[in-house]
Scaffold this motif. Sequence first.
Motif, PDB file in Angstrom:
ATOM      1  N   LYS A 139      43.502 -11.798  12.903  1.00 48.24           N
ATOM      2  CA  LYS A 139      44.956 -11.651  12.967  1.00 48.24           C
ATOM      3  C   LYS A 139      45.348 -10.241  12.519  1.00 48.24           C
ATOM      4  N   ALA A 140      46.164  -9.572  13.358  1.00 42.24           N
ATOM      5  CA  ALA A 140      46.633  -8.226  13.042  1.00 42.24           C
ATOM      6  C   ALA A 140      48.142  -8.202  12.840  1.00 42.24           C
ATOM      7  N   GLY A 141      48.823  -9.268  13.250  1.00 40.48           N
ATOM      8  CA  GLY A 141      50.273  -9.323  13.125  1.00 40.48           C
ATOM      9  C   GLY A 141      50.814 -10.622  13.685  1.00 40.48           C
ATOM     10  N   GLU A 142      52.116 -10.757  13.630  1.00 37.17           N
ATOM     11  CA  GLU A 142      52.772 -11.971  14.127  1.00 37.17           C
ATOM     12  C   GLU A 142      54.143 -11.611  14.664  1.00 37.17           C
ATOM     13  N   ARG A 143      54.514 -12.238  15.776  1.00 39.96           N
ATOM     14  CA  ARG A 143      55.833 -12.060  16.377  1.00 39.96           C
ATOM     15  C   ARG A 143      56.548 -13.410  16.327  1.00 39.96           C
ATOM     16  N   PRO A 144      57.492 -13.574  15.391  1.00 39.23           N
ATOM     17  CA  PRO A 144      58.183 -14.865  15.262  1.00 39.23           C
ATOM     18  C   PRO A 144      59.005 -15.192  16.510  1.00 39.23           C
ATOM     19  N   ALA A 145      59.079 -16.468  16.834  1.00 38.24           N
ATOM     20  CA  ALA A 145      59.907 -16.987  17.943  1.00 38.24           C
ATOM     21  C   ALA A 145      59.698 -16.188  19.234  1.00 38.24           C
ATOM     22  N   TYR A 146      58.470 -15.888  19.549  1.00 36.18           N
ATOM     23  CA  TYR A 146      58.135 -15.051  20.699  1.00 36.18           C
ATOM     24  C   TYR A 146      58.028 -15.856  21.991  1.00 36.18           C
TER      25      TYR A 146
END
Length: 165
Positions: A139-146
């Motif tokens: 995991k390098a990041g997260e985009r909420p509600a994508y």
Amino acid sequence: MRDTIFTRKPEFEILPMTADDCAAVSQLHGQRFARPWNDGEFLSLLLQPNSYGFVARQTNALIFKPPLSGFVLAREVAGEAEILTIAVHDKVGRAGLGWRLMQAAMREAHARGGEAMFLEVDDGNAAAIGLYRKLGFEKAGERPAYYADNQGRKSAALVMKRVLR
């Protein structure tokens, strides 16, 4: 003898994606994703000089033989590669096809000079996340509600990365 006919492990060939594959790729994408891409979108991406893809076809099906068992579409630019989309037909799931398609995409990215590969995956897609982790993605990041499903429910996109060196 009869049991071996009906329990034969599927065999696949992995081939470079061509313009002729785009209609079948679009059809499979539509079966696996809430927001399907049409064949023109696939063709447009495939024709870009930095994009490439692979398709998988089952070679030993006796009864059900989908026109396309799976595909992956990716691109590599300035040392970074990205999986744009990947799908495996539900009739041949759990046969190691996702693994083989990802391996083909990673090898090609590396051959083109890619040093790292990125992808996005729905945080609710446990099978895909498990596959990517086994392949060395973190995991390098997260985009909420994508992402949004057909009912409008939102989910996060995990951004995952793997070093290719």
